[in-house]
Design an enzyme around this catalytic site. Structure first.
Site, PDB file in Angstrom:
ATOM      1  N   ASP A 191       6.721   8.348  -0.616  1.00  8.51           N
ATOM      2  CA  ASP A 191       6.446   7.473   0.519  1.00  8.51           C
ATOM      3  C   ASP A 191       7.724   6.736   0.895  1.00  8.51           C
ATOM      4  O   ASP A 191       8.435   6.221   0.025  1.00  8.51           O
ATOM      5  CB  ASP A 191       5.339   6.470   0.170  1.00  8.51           C
ATOM      6  CG  ASP A 191       4.837   5.742   1.408  1.00  8.51           C
ATOM      7  OD1 ASP A 191       4.606   6.419   2.426  1.00  8.51           O
ATOM      8  OD2 ASP A 191       4.661   4.521   1.355  1.00  8.51           O
TER       9      ASP A 191
ATOM     10  N   GLU B 168      -2.198   1.180   5.641  1.00  6.41           N
ATOM     11  CA  GLU B 168      -0.909   1.431   6.273  1.00  6.41           C
ATOM     12  C   GLU B 168      -1.018   2.660   7.160  1.00  6.41           C
ATOM     13  O   GLU B 168      -1.379   3.747   6.685  1.00  6.41           O
ATOM     14  CB  GLU B 168       0.196   1.640   5.228  1.00  6.41           C
ATOM     15  CG  GLU B 168       0.557   0.375   4.468  1.00  6.41           C
ATOM     16  CD  GLU B 168       1.755   0.545   3.554  1.00  6.41           C
ATOM     17  OE1 GLU B 168       2.431  -0.449   3.293  1.00  6.41           O
ATOM     18  OE2 GLU B 168       2.006   1.698   3.114  1.00  6.41           O
TER      19      GLU B 168
ATOM     20  N   TYR C  30       6.514  -5.467  -8.216  1.00  2.95           N
ATOM     21  CA  TYR C  30       7.512  -4.598  -7.588  1.00  2.95           C
ATOM     22  C   TYR C  30       8.955  -4.926  -7.953  1.00  2.95           C
ATOM     23  O   TYR C  30       9.846  -4.079  -7.782  1.00  2.95           O
ATOM     24  CB  TYR C  30       7.340  -4.605  -6.069  1.00  2.95           C
ATOM     25  CG  TYR C  30       8.016  -5.743  -5.336  1.00  2.95           C
ATOM     26  CD1 TYR C  30       9.195  -5.519  -4.626  1.00  2.95           C
ATOM     27  CD2 TYR C  30       7.474  -7.019  -5.347  1.00  2.95           C
ATOM     28  CE1 TYR C  30       9.811  -6.551  -3.942  1.00  2.95           C
ATOM     29  CE2 TYR C  30       8.082  -8.050  -4.664  1.00  2.95           C
ATOM     30  CZ  TYR C  30       9.255  -7.812  -3.958  1.00  2.95           C
ATOM     31  OH  TYR C  30       9.854  -8.843  -3.288  1.00  2.95           O
TER      32      TYR C  30
ATOM     33  N   ARG D 260      11.723 -12.912   3.205  1.00  7.10           N
ATOM     34  CA  ARG D 260      13.118 -13.321   2.994  1.00  7.10           C
ATOM     35  C   ARG D 260      13.700 -14.108   4.153  1.00  7.10           C
ATOM     36  O   ARG D 260      14.832 -14.570   4.087  1.00  7.10           O
ATOM     37  CB  ARG D 260      13.994 -12.084   2.739  1.00  7.10           C
ATOM     38  CG  ARG D 260      13.695 -11.360   1.441  1.00  7.10           C
ATOM     39  CD  ARG D 260      14.669 -10.218   1.216  1.00  7.10           C
ATOM     40  NE  ARG D 260      14.570  -9.195   2.240  1.00  7.10           N
ATOM     41  CZ  ARG D 260      13.700  -8.175   2.218  1.00  7.10           C
ATOM     42  NH1 ARG D 260      12.852  -8.068   1.204  1.00  7.10           N
ATOM     43  NH2 ARG D 260      13.681  -7.289   3.178  1.00  7.10           N
TER      44      ARG D 260
ATOM     45  N   GLU E 259       1.011  -7.244   8.318  1.00 10.86           N
ATOM     46  CA  GLU E 259       1.752  -7.687   9.498  1.00 10.86           C
ATOM     47  C   GLU E 259       0.836  -8.343  10.529  1.00 10.86           C
ATOM     48  O   GLU E 259       1.183  -9.373  11.108  1.00 10.86           O
ATOM     49  CB  GLU E 259       2.449  -6.495  10.141  1.00 10.86           C
ATOM     50  CG  GLU E 259       3.501  -5.827   9.282  1.00 10.86           C
ATOM     51  CD  GLU E 259       3.894  -4.491   9.859  1.00 10.86           C
ATOM     52  OE1 GLU E 259       4.777  -4.465  10.738  1.00 10.86           O
ATOM     53  OE2 GLU E 259       3.316  -3.467   9.446  1.00 10.86           O
TER      54      GLU E 259
ATOM     55  N   LYS F 169       0.272   0.960  -5.239  1.00 13.09           N
ATOM     56  CA  LYS F 169       0.195   2.074  -4.300  1.00 13.09           C
ATOM     57  C   LYS F 169      -0.495   3.296  -4.902  1.00 13.09           C
ATOM     58  O   LYS F 169      -0.517   4.359  -4.280  1.00 13.09           O
ATOM     59  CB  LYS F 169       1.612   2.466  -3.873  1.00 13.09           C
ATOM     60  CG  LYS F 169       2.387   1.367  -3.177  1.00 13.09           C
ATOM     61  CD  LYS F 169       2.042   1.294  -1.714  1.00 13.09           C
ATOM     62  CE  LYS F 169       3.026   0.422  -0.958  1.00 13.09           C
ATOM     63  NZ  LYS F 169       2.871   0.549   0.492  1.00 13.09           N
TER      64      LYS F 169
ATOM     65  N   HIS G 146       8.327  -2.441  11.069  1.00  8.24           N
ATOM     66  CA  HIS G 146       7.579  -2.810   9.871  1.00  8.24           C
ATOM     67  C   HIS G 146       8.485  -3.464   8.844  1.00  8.24           C
ATOM     68  O   HIS G 146       8.161  -4.531   8.294  1.00  8.24           O
ATOM     69  CB  HIS G 146       6.918  -1.565   9.271  1.00  8.24           C
ATOM     70  CG  HIS G 146       6.284  -1.788   7.935  1.00  8.24           C
ATOM     71  ND1 HIS G 146       5.152  -2.559   7.764  1.00  8.24           N
ATOM     72  CD2 HIS G 146       6.629  -1.352   6.691  1.00  8.24           C
ATOM     73  CE1 HIS G 146       4.821  -2.588   6.484  1.00  8.24           C
ATOM     74  NE2 HIS G 146       5.704  -1.866   5.811  1.00  8.24           N
TER      75      HIS G 146
ATOM     76  N   ARG H 274      -1.588  -5.574  -1.909  1.00  7.32           N
ATOM     77  CA  ARG H 274      -0.420  -6.425  -1.694  1.00  7.32           C
ATOM     78  C   ARG H 274      -0.220  -7.450  -2.803  1.00  7.32           C
ATOM     79  O   ARG H 274       0.923  -7.792  -3.135  1.00  7.32           O
ATOM     80  CB  ARG H 274      -0.547  -7.140  -0.346  1.00  7.32           C
ATOM     81  CG  ARG H 274      -0.699  -6.222   0.855  1.00  7.32           C
ATOM     82  CD  ARG H 274       0.489  -5.314   1.029  1.00  7.32           C
ATOM     83  NE  ARG H 274       0.385  -4.539   2.268  1.00  7.32           N
ATOM     84  CZ  ARG H 274       1.225  -3.591   2.635  1.00  7.32           C
ATOM     85  NH1 ARG H 274       2.235  -3.271   1.842  1.00  7.32           N
ATOM     86  NH2 ARG H 274       1.057  -2.936   3.764  1.00  7.32           N
TER      87      ARG H 274
ATOM     88  N   GLN I 148       1.168  -5.648  -5.764  1.00 10.17           N
ATOM     89  CA  GLN I 148       2.545  -5.285  -5.432  1.00 10.17           C
ATOM     90  C   GLN I 148       3.497  -6.478  -5.563  1.00 10.17           C
ATOM     91  O   GLN I 148       4.610  -6.350  -6.067  1.00 10.17           O
ATOM     92  CB  GLN I 148       2.601  -4.737  -4.002  1.00 10.17           C
ATOM     93  CG  GLN I 148       3.963  -4.232  -3.572  1.00 10.17           C
ATOM     94  CD  GLN I 148       3.926  -3.627  -2.176  1.00 10.17           C
ATOM     95  OE1 GLN I 148       2.872  -3.543  -1.542  1.00 10.17           O
ATOM     96  NE2 GLN I 148       5.069  -3.215  -1.675  1.00 10.17           N
TER      97      GLN I 148
ATOM     98  N   TYR J  21       9.930   3.992   3.640  1.00 15.61           N
ATOM     99  CA  TYR J  21       9.880   2.646   4.231  1.00 15.61           C
ATOM    100  C   TYR J  21      10.819   2.700   5.422  1.00 15.61           C
ATOM    101  O   TYR J  21      11.823   2.027   5.477  1.00 15.61           O
ATOM    102  CB  TYR J  21      10.345   1.656   3.162  1.00 15.61           C
ATOM    103  CG  TYR J  21      10.288   0.174   3.473  1.00 15.61           C
ATOM    104  CD1 TYR J  21       9.099  -0.437   3.838  1.00 15.61           C
ATOM    105  CD2 TYR J  21      11.438  -0.613   3.346  1.00 15.61           C
ATOM    106  CE1 TYR J  21       9.069  -1.818   4.076  1.00 15.61           C
ATOM    107  CE2 TYR J  21      11.410  -1.976   3.581  1.00 15.61           C
ATOM    108  CZ  TYR J  21      10.212  -2.567   3.950  1.00 15.61           C
ATOM    109  OH  TYR J  21      10.177  -3.932   4.177  1.00 15.61           O
TER     110      TYR J  21
ATOM    111  N   THR K 247       5.066   2.795   7.057  1.00 15.09           N
ATOM    112  CA  THR K 247       4.194   2.190   8.060  1.00 15.09           C
ATOM    113  C   THR K 247       4.848   2.228   9.436  1.00 15.09           C
ATOM    114  O   THR K 247       6.018   1.877   9.598  1.00 15.09           O
ATOM    115  CB  THR K 247       3.870   0.745   7.681  1.00 15.09           C
ATOM    116  OG1 THR K 247       3.280   0.732   6.373  1.00 15.09           O
ATOM    117  CG2 THR K 247       2.909   0.126   8.664  1.00 15.09           C
TER     118      THR K 247
ATOM    119  N   THR L 108      -4.211   7.570  -1.398  1.00 14.90           N
ATOM    120  CA  THR L 108      -3.544   7.826  -0.133  1.00 14.90           C
ATOM    121  C   THR L 108      -4.409   8.827   0.613  1.00 14.90           C
ATOM    122  O   THR L 108      -4.629   9.938   0.121  1.00 14.90           O
ATOM    123  CB  THR L 108      -2.135   8.408  -0.349  1.00 14.90           C
ATOM    124  OG1 THR L 108      -1.340   7.462  -1.069  1.00 14.90           O
ATOM    125  CG2 THR L 108      -1.469   8.728   0.976  1.00 14.90           C
TER     126      THR L 108
ATOM    127  N   GLU M  35       0.422   5.622   8.856  1.00 15.16           N
ATOM    128  CA  GLU M  35       1.602   6.458   8.676  1.00 15.16           C
ATOM    129  C   GLU M  35       1.323   7.879   9.159  1.00 15.16           C
ATOM    130  O   GLU M  35       0.187   8.262   9.440  1.00 15.16           O
ATOM    131  CB  GLU M  35       2.009   6.522   7.191  1.00 15.16           C
ATOM    132  CG  GLU M  35       2.285   5.175   6.541  1.00 15.16           C
ATOM    133  CD  GLU M  35       2.915   5.305   5.159  1.00 15.16           C
ATOM    134  OE1 GLU M  35       3.584   6.331   4.908  1.00 15.16           O
ATOM    135  OE2 GLU M  35       2.732   4.392   4.348  1.00 15.16           O
TER     136      GLU M  35
END
Length: 418
Positions: free
Chosen positions: A125, A198, A241, A141, A360, A250, A132, A234, A237, A127, A346, A254, A200
């Site tokens: 997967d 997500e 992570y 951040r 989001e 994750k 996103h 989330r 994660q 990113y 995503t 899927t 995708e």
């Protein structure tokens, strides 16, 4: 490219996902037929396994469709991929002399159960959607450091679990995991409270490799595409992570759509990747229009309630194409296998209605979204059904993917409680 007319009337409707221009590949069964390979056409499925057994389709010395998956065809390479598409088009085109042979092999879509269309060898997967990545980075951040320093130079990814890739319609069990609140020193073992979807696309590798691939070689190796929902916990994660990235967050499931839309069907809808802010290294440089103009939606339906469309976006919003992802994946010498699945990451657009995840849309849970039912959501609740859909719009026809759906079921009782 205009619609290619078929003798099957339902394939000529501008509203069908499966005109003759599409011919997506899947696996199906009925009450009287075991699992087998099939091609969607209009509101029917052509039984390709039986067509081969009867000699109507005869591409190689060995049968390709005896087993209920499409990996055997993939292994034959692009020349045979093209030969099959040409044969199917000739058989199903308006005026075909083979209509009488084909009619007994058509099964109503409504009577079929759909299964995994291929054996997933590995799952990676990425990113690779800038909107996103910017949204998520801004949340955690701040806007000044939204993108990691490497993001504009390469498609970031992680190796996922092939074993938990499931076909559309499979229920999704809310996972248990370690959750860490900022208010507590130690984690607790609980069901995920911030379970997410997500939106995708998934690219399927059709040719094996054992060494670095150029972008053009990677492009040639891609067999087709599916819709993909990489369910994400989330809260699990957030605790796990650092420093190695996603793991259990994750690994729950899927989901993919049951029909593989081939690269050939999408060829008329190619569009370029976005303008590059930073020049890419040679192994990733764009060699042409490598994305596709595919409209995508995600809808959410609370249990026993009507669905609300919560996202409308487009695959053209990706920053890196599937070919660039595959080329980068191969740079270390990593062998790529027939049946490898690459998640795009995503897909979000520049505005709020185009965001491809609840993380989001609700801005980390701080801004609940309101559904048409009047209910609100920050993350998924038990009983919620999420459905992804997508199509490329042609002249009087569409190249559709069907749907990719899953319903959230409650977590099992704590299996470790004494």
């Amino acid at each position: 490219m205009p619609l290619t007319p078929s003798w099957l009337d339902s394939a000529n409707s501008p509203d069908t996902d499966f005109p003759l221009n599409n011919l997506p590949y899947g696996v199906f069964s009925t009450d009287t037929l075991g699992s087998r390979c099939g091609v969607a056409i209009g509101n029917m499925i052509l039984d390709v396994t039986t067509a081969e057994a009867q000699g109507i389709i005869d591409l190689t010395d060995e049968p390709l469709f005896e087993l209920p998956f499409w990996n055997d065809l993939m292994e034959q390479g692009p020349a045979v991929w093209t030969a099959l598409r040409n044969r199917l088009t000739a058989l199903l085109a308006k005026g075909s002399k083979d209509q009488a042979l084909l009619e007994p092999l058509l099964v109503p879509l409504a009577d079929a159960t759909l299964h995994m269309p291929f054996v997933v060898s590995e799952f990676t997967d990425f990113y690779a959607g800038r909107h996103h990545a910017t949204n998520v980075g801004t949340m955690f951040r701040g806007p000044e450091n939204a993108l990691p320093p490497n993001w504009l130079h390469m498609p970031i990814g992680y190796n996922g679990r092939a074993s938990s890739v499931v076909v559309s319609g499979t229920d999704i069990r809310r996972p248990w995991g370690q959750l860490k609140s900022p208010d507590h020193d130690t984690p607790a073992f609980l069901p995920s409270r911030r379970f997410d979807m997500e939106l995708e696309m998934g690219a399927i590798v059709g040719m094996a490799s054992d060494g670095p691939l150029t972008v053009d070689q990677a492009e040639a190796a891609i067999f087709g595409y599916v819709l993909l929902n990489d369910w994400s916990a989330r809260d699990i994660q957030a605790w796990e992570y650092q420093p190695l990235g996603p793991f259990q967050a994750k690994a729950t499931a899927t989901s993919i759509s049951p029909w593989i839309v081939t690269k050939a069907a999408l060829e008329p809808f190619r569009v370029p990747t976005p303008k590059r802010e930073v020049e890419l290294l040679d192994h990733l440089k764009d060699t042409g229009p490598m994305l596709y103009d595919i409209d995508l939606t995600a809808s959410l339906a609370p249990e026993s309630k009507h669905a609300t469309t919560i996202t409308r976006t487009n695959y053209r919003e990706m920053y890196y194409s599937a070919a660039q992802q595959l080329a980068h994946h191969s740079t270390s010498g990593c062998p790529m296998n027939v049946g490898d699945l690459l998640g795009s990451g995503t897909i979000s657009g520049p505005t709020k209605p185009e965001r491809g995840s609840l993380l989001e849309l609700s801005w980390g849970g701080k801004e609940p979204i309101t559904l048409d039912t009047g209910q609100t959501r920050t993350f998924l609740e038990d009983g919620d059904a999420v459905t992804l859909a997508g199509h490329a719009q042609g002249e009087g026809y569409r190249i559709g993917f069907g749907t990719c759906a899953g319903t959230i079921r409650p977590a099992l009782k704590n299996p470790y409680k004494r």
